[in-house]
Write a protein that holds these residues in place. Structure first.
Motif, mmCIF file in Angstrom:
data_model
loop_
_atom_site.group_PDB
_atom_site.id
_atom_site.type_symbol
_atom_site.label_atom_id
_atom_site.label_comp_id
_atom_site.label_asym_id
_atom_site.label_seq_id
_atom_site.Cartn_x
_atom_site.Cartn_y
_atom_site.Cartn_z
ATOM 1 N N LEU A 172 -39.875 18.593 -1.735
ATOM 2 C CA LEU A 172 -38.671 19.279 -1.283
ATOM 3 C C LEU A 172 -37.487 18.334 -1.346
ATOM 4 C CD1 LEU A 172 -37.496 21.898 0.027
ATOM 5 C CD2 LEU A 172 -37.936 20.802 2.248
ATOM 6 N N PHE A 173 -36.364 18.830 -1.901
ATOM 7 C CA PHE A 173 -35.134 18.056 -2.032
ATOM 8 C C PHE A 173 -33.988 18.777 -1.346
ATOM 9 C CE2 PHE A 173 -37.713 17.061 -5.702
ATOM 10 C CZ PHE A 173 -37.557 15.701 -5.887
ATOM 11 N N ASN A 174 -33.012 18.000 -0.882
ATOM 12 C CA ASN A 174 -31.698 18.505 -0.489
ATOM 13 C C ASN A 174 -30.746 17.967 -1.543
ATOM 14 O OD1 ASN A 174 -29.454 19.542 0.813
ATOM 15 N ND2 ASN A 174 -29.308 17.845 2.256
ATOM 16 N N GLY A 175 -30.436 18.803 -2.554
ATOM 17 C CA GLY A 175 -29.683 18.301 -3.705
ATOM 18 C C GLY A 175 -30.521 17.274 -4.437
ATOM 19 N N ASP A 176 -30.001 16.049 -4.569
ATOM 20 C CA ASP A 176 -30.729 14.968 -5.241
ATOM 21 C C ASP A 176 -31.557 14.116 -4.279
ATOM 22 O OD1 ASP A 176 -29.696 15.664 -7.735
ATOM 23 O OD2 ASP A 176 -27.943 14.367 -7.496
ATOM 24 N N THR A 177 -31.477 14.411 -2.978
ATOM 25 C CA THR A 177 -32.174 13.601 -1.975
ATOM 26 C C THR A 177 -33.543 14.173 -1.670
ATOM 27 O OG1 THR A 177 -30.055 13.008 -0.966
ATOM 28 C CG2 THR A 177 -32.037 12.657 0.367
ATOM 29 N N LYS A 178 -34.559 13.365 -1.872
ATOM 30 C CA LYS A 178 -35.932 13.777 -1.560
ATOM 31 C C LYS A 178 -36.105 13.810 -0.049
ATOM 32 C CE LYS A 178 -40.694 12.399 -2.514
ATOM 33 N NZ LYS A 178 -41.516 11.403 -3.241
ATOM 34 N N LEU A 179 -36.551 14.960 0.462
ATOM 35 C CA LEU A 179 -36.762 15.116 1.904
ATOM 36 C C LEU A 179 -38.222 14.938 2.307
ATOM 37 C CD1 LEU A 179 -34.573 18.269 2.637
ATOM 38 C CD2 LEU A 179 -33.970 15.862 2.985
ATOM 39 N N ALA A 180 -39.134 15.505 1.506
ATOM 40 C CA ALA A 180 -40.545 15.482 1.888
ATOM 41 C C ALA A 180 -41.405 15.817 0.679
ATOM 42 C CB ALA A 180 -40.798 16.494 3.000
ATOM 43 N N ALA A 181 -42.680 15.445 0.761
ATOM 44 C CA ALA A 181 -43.620 15.760 -0.307
ATOM 45 C C ALA A 181 -45.012 15.933 0.278
ATOM 46 C CB ALA A 181 -43.631 14.660 -1.364
ATOM 47 N N ALA A 182 -45.798 16.774 -0.357
ATOM 48 C CA ALA A 182 -47.196 16.973 0.022
ATOM 49 C C ALA A 182 -48.036 16.910 -1.243
ATOM 50 C CB ALA A 182 -47.383 18.325 0.704
ATOM 51 N N SER A 183 -49.171 16.218 -1.166
ATOM 52 C CA SER A 183 -50.083 16.109 -2.303
ATOM 53 C C SER A 183 -51.378 16.840 -1.990
ATOM 54 C CB SER A 183 -50.398 14.641 -2.596
ATOM 55 O OG SER A 183 -49.232 13.966 -3.003
ATOM 56 N N PHE A 184 -51.976 17.391 -3.029
ATOM 57 C CA PHE A 184 -53.242 18.105 -2.896
ATOM 58 C C PHE A 184 -54.267 17.480 -3.837
ATOM 59 C CE2 PHE A 184 -49.732 21.051 -2.269
ATOM 60 C CZ PHE A 184 -50.033 21.596 -1.033
ATOM 61 N N ILE A 185 -55.523 17.552 -3.469
ATOM 62 C CA ILE A 185 -56.590 17.116 -4.357
ATOM 63 C C ILE A 185 -57.289 18.368 -4.881
ATOM 64 C CG2 ILE A 185 -56.908 14.872 -3.244
ATOM 65 C CD1 ILE A 185 -59.339 16.058 -1.821
ATOM 66 N N PRO A 186 -57.917 18.299 -6.051
ATOM 67 C CA PRO A 186 -58.580 19.489 -6.575
ATOM 68 C C PRO A 186 -59.668 19.942 -5.607
ATOM 69 C CG PRO A 186 -59.164 17.553 -7.884
ATOM 70 C CD PRO A 186 -58.096 17.135 -6.928
ATOM 71 N N GLY A 187 -59.766 21.244 -5.448
ATOM 72 C CA GLY A 187 -60.755 21.806 -4.531
ATOM 73 C C GLY A 187 -60.227 22.052 -3.136
ATOM 74 N N THR A 188 -58.992 21.622 -2.852
ATOM 75 C CA THR A 188 -58.401 21.828 -1.527
ATOM 76 C C THR A 188 -58.402 23.297 -1.146
ATOM 77 O OG1 THR A 188 -56.984 19.888 -1.754
ATOM 78 C CG2 THR A 188 -56.296 21.526 -0.150
ATOM 79 N N LEU A 189 -58.199 24.167 -2.143
ATOM 80 C CA LEU A 189 -58.134 25.608 -1.896
ATOM 81 C C LEU A 189 -59.469 26.290 -2.209
ATOM 82 C CD1 LEU A 189 -54.576 26.153 -3.389
ATOM 83 C CD2 LEU A 189 -55.197 25.871 -0.993
#
Length: 128
Positions: A66-83
């Motif tokens: 997630l960004f606010n314009g060019d500023t990175k606010l947050a990120a989430a990573s997933f591994i295969p099989g998470t779902l």
């Protein structure tokens, strides 16, 4: 720099296969409630609106940023099989604290097979 694919209105796309590809790889942003300066705001990002995405070991959504314009606010990573190795909508809720007068939210989703996909920007007014 990697190529960034952008969402297009799937109503304007003629072939069903293309609609599926575009929709399931595109991040969609929603905001819970009104944004107030200095208060926590929940921002939801869901990959795909109508179509679900695979969760295979060689083809899955690896991350949502997630960004606010060019500023990175947050990120989430997933591994295969998470779902559960089932077609599904990868999604995450980011809790952010807006400090300016507005937010220009943009999300990126990364598919291990089809690259980076960008959401339609969402402008959010922040009450002072």
């Amino acid at each position: 720099m990697p190529k960034i694919n952008k969402y297009v209105d799937i109503d304007t796309v003629e072939r069903e296969a293309k609609k599926d590809l575009i929709d399931r790889h595109s991040p969609f942003i929603t905001v819970d409630g009104a944004a107030k300066k200095g208060e926590i705001l929940s921002v939801n990002v869901k990959m795909g609106n109508e179509y679900t995405h695979p969760d295979d070991f060689d083809h899955f959504i690896e991350s949502i940023t997630l960004f606010n314009g060019d500023t990175k606010l947050a990120a989430a990573s997933f591994i295969p099989g998470t779902l559960g190795n089932e077609k599904s909508h990868a999604q995450v809720t980011f809790n952010i604290r807006p400090m300016g007068k507005k937010l220009n939210l943009i999300a990126h989703g990364y598919c291990t097979k089809h690259g980076i996909w960008e959401s339609t920007p969402l402008e959010v007014a922040v009450a002072q």
